[in-house]
Design a protein around this motif. Structure first.
Motif, PDB file in Angstrom:
ATOM      1  N   MET A 175      -6.205   5.803   3.640  1.00  0.00           N
ATOM      2  CA  MET A 175      -5.687   4.624   4.344  1.00  0.00           C
ATOM      3  C   MET A 175      -4.476   4.012   3.654  1.00  0.00           C
ATOM      4  O   MET A 175      -4.219   2.807   3.763  1.00  0.00           O
ATOM      5  CB  MET A 175      -6.797   3.589   4.547  1.00  0.00           C
ATOM      6  N   GLY A 176      -3.745   4.847   2.918  1.00  0.00           N
ATOM      7  CA  GLY A 176      -2.520   4.368   2.288  1.00  0.00           C
ATOM      8  C   GLY A 176      -2.730   3.554   1.024  1.00  0.00           C
ATOM      9  O   GLY A 176      -1.760   3.029   0.468  1.00  0.00           O
ATOM     10  N   ARG A 177      -3.978   3.429   0.577  1.00  0.00           N
ATOM     11  CA  ARG A 177      -4.306   2.681  -0.640  1.00  0.00           C
ATOM     12  C   ARG A 177      -3.633   1.308  -0.669  1.00  0.00           C
ATOM     13  O   ARG A 177      -3.021   0.902  -1.666  1.00  0.00           O
ATOM     14  CB  ARG A 177      -3.942   3.487  -1.888  1.00  0.00           C
ATOM     15  N   LEU A 178      -3.747   0.585   0.445  1.00  0.00           N
ATOM     16  CA  LEU A 178      -3.214  -0.769   0.500  1.00  0.00           C
ATOM     17  C   LEU A 178      -4.075  -1.701  -0.358  1.00  0.00           C
ATOM     18  O   LEU A 178      -5.298  -1.542  -0.406  1.00  0.00           O
ATOM     19  CB  LEU A 178      -3.214  -1.277   1.949  1.00  0.00           C
ATOM     20  N   PRO A 179      -3.498  -2.656  -1.046  1.00  0.00           N
ATOM     21  CA  PRO A 179      -4.318  -3.592  -1.829  1.00  0.00           C
ATOM     22  C   PRO A 179      -5.321  -4.305  -0.918  1.00  0.00           C
ATOM     23  O   PRO A 179      -4.920  -4.877   0.102  1.00  0.00           O
ATOM     24  CB  PRO A 179      -3.283  -4.573  -2.397  1.00  0.00           C
ATOM     25  N   PRO A 180      -6.601  -4.269  -1.241  1.00  0.00           N
ATOM     26  CA  PRO A 180      -7.602  -4.862  -0.338  1.00  0.00           C
ATOM     27  C   PRO A 180      -7.363  -6.334  -0.053  1.00  0.00           C
ATOM     28  O   PRO A 180      -7.693  -6.814   1.041  1.00  0.00           O
ATOM     29  CB  PRO A 180      -8.920  -4.649  -1.097  1.00  0.00           C
ATOM     30  N   SER A 181      -6.787  -7.058  -0.996  1.00  0.00           N
ATOM     31  CA  SER A 181      -6.564  -8.488  -0.792  1.00  0.00           C
ATOM     32  C   SER A 181      -5.502  -8.765   0.261  1.00  0.00           C
ATOM     33  O   SER A 181      -5.479  -9.842   0.872  1.00  0.00           O
ATOM     34  CB  SER A 181      -6.155  -9.157  -2.109  1.00  0.00           C
ATOM     35  N   LEU A 182      -4.616  -7.802   0.501  1.00  0.00           N
ATOM     36  CA  LEU A 182      -3.549  -7.960   1.492  1.00  0.00           C
ATOM     37  C   LEU A 182      -3.785  -7.122   2.739  1.00  0.00           C
ATOM     38  O   LEU A 182      -3.464  -7.529   3.846  1.00  0.00           O
ATOM     39  CB  LEU A 182      -2.197  -7.578   0.869  1.00  0.00           C
ATOM     40  N   GLY A 183      -4.336  -5.933   2.562  1.00  0.00           N
ATOM     41  CA  GLY A 183      -4.614  -5.059   3.688  1.00  0.00           C
ATOM     42  C   GLY A 183      -3.381  -4.812   4.532  1.00  0.00           C
ATOM     43  O   GLY A 183      -2.294  -4.509   4.014  1.00  0.00           O
ATOM     44  N   PRO A 184      -3.474  -4.980   5.862  1.00  0.00           N
ATOM     45  CA  PRO A 184      -2.341  -4.697   6.747  1.00  0.00           C
ATOM     46  C   PRO A 184      -1.141  -5.615   6.527  1.00  0.00           C
ATOM     47  O   PRO A 184      -0.061  -5.346   7.056  1.00  0.00           O
ATOM     48  CB  PRO A 184      -2.929  -4.905   8.146  1.00  0.00           C
ATOM     49  N   GLN A 185      -1.323  -6.692   5.751  1.00  0.00           N
ATOM     50  CA  GLN A 185      -0.195  -7.574   5.457  1.00  0.00           C
ATOM     51  C   GLN A 185       0.714  -7.004   4.376  1.00  0.00           C
ATOM     52  O   GLN A 185       1.834  -7.495   4.189  1.00  0.00           O
ATOM     53  CB  GLN A 185      -0.707  -8.962   5.021  1.00  0.00           C
TER      54      GLN A 185
END
Length: 288
Positions: A175-185
């Motif tokens: 899932m692109g290893r997005l920071p969980p605190s920001l996610g899709p932001q």
């Protein structure tokens, strides 16, 4: 997470709540087998082809994509052996450097390999480098292979120009290893979204336990990322177990049936779930 159940390196005992459709694919697993060459002195346990078959029985999946493990570096004997044993229901993702010969690429292609992985999220533990991505992408484009990238969200943003000029398709790990605190932001979501919209990329809905600060069993922060991708491009997503969960210590392996059940909520509809499990991987990996 708990101790192993009936499948090595996987917690839990139960089957998934929802049966998977015929032709369902686990698009991300690893097979590590000490019978095959490796420079690693520590030998894995419970991660062989036969062990993975037990997971297939438990989950009900019929197709699999085996991703070359760091344990075997650039020796693909274990991977090719597994693909032979899958007898048409398996595909492989290799790991190579730019010095690979054309003959070796053709040999791997004939054996069922359909892409190269670049796991560069941890520079201290990588077999390949970001500098290798573009020259190898040029080599594999004519084969119809893709570049599978395990990069952190910040790396995706930093190398957005590189990703946009690659001549082959891209598959984003976990899932692109997005920071969980920001996610899709996080800015990486937009970079990936542009590539999805252009039909040049795919995303693996895998590794919920790598994309969470809240954790099991629901992984809600990872779920927010997954649902955002489903809302954006359900036709460009595949699901993977990430078995045998090599990043997780013994006694703390996730329950693969729970990970599969997460897709029920992420997809929102059975037709979307089927697309992610069957139709999309059939297109991406060339299953008949």
């Amino acid at each position: 997470m708990a101790d192993d159940g009936p499948v090595p390196n996987s917690a839990g005992m139960a089957a998934p709540r929802s049966a998977v459709p015929a032709g369902a694919c686990d698009a991300h697993c690893h097979i590590l087998d000490p019978r095959f060459p490796s420079p690693d002195a520590e030998k894995p346990s419970g991660m062989t082809f036969d062990d993975y078959r037990l997971l297939q029985v438990r989950l009900g999946t019929q197709r699999a994509v085996v991703v070359q493990s760091k344990f075997h570096r650039q020796d693909h004997a274990c991977l090719l052996d597994a693909l032979r044993r899958f007898d048409g229901t398996g595909r492989g993702i290799g790991v190579l450097d730019p010095g690979v010969s054309d003959a070796e690429l053709k040999r791997l292609d004939a054996g069922g390999v359909r892409g190269l992985r670049f796991s560069v999220w941890n520079p201290a533990d990588t077999v390949t480098t970001i500098a290798m991505i573009e020259p190898l992408a040029r080599r594999i484009a004519d084969l119809g292979w893709h570049a599978q990238l395990h990069m952190m969200g910040d790396q995706i943003v930093a190398h957005a120009a590189l990703l946009k000029r690659l001549p082959c398709a891209i598959v984003f790990d976990h899932m692109g290893r997005l920071p969980p605190s920001l996610g899709p932001q996080h800015a990486a979501f937009a970079v990936i979204g542009d590539l999805l919209a252009a039909g040049r990329a795919w995303v693996k809905l895998a590794g919920a336990y790598l994309n969470t600060q809240i954790g099991a069993p629901d992984y809600p922060d990872a779920g927010a990322i997954a649902r955002a991708f489903v809302g954006l491009a359900p036709e460009r997503l595949v699901w993977g177990s990430d078995w045998p969960h090599v990043t997780e210590p013994a006694g703390h392996k996730p329950d693969d049936a729970v990970l599969l059940d997460l897709l029920d909520g992420w997809s929102g509809a059975e037709a979307v779930r089927r697309r992610i499990l069957v139709d999309n991987p059939a297109e991406l990996y060339g299953f008949g």
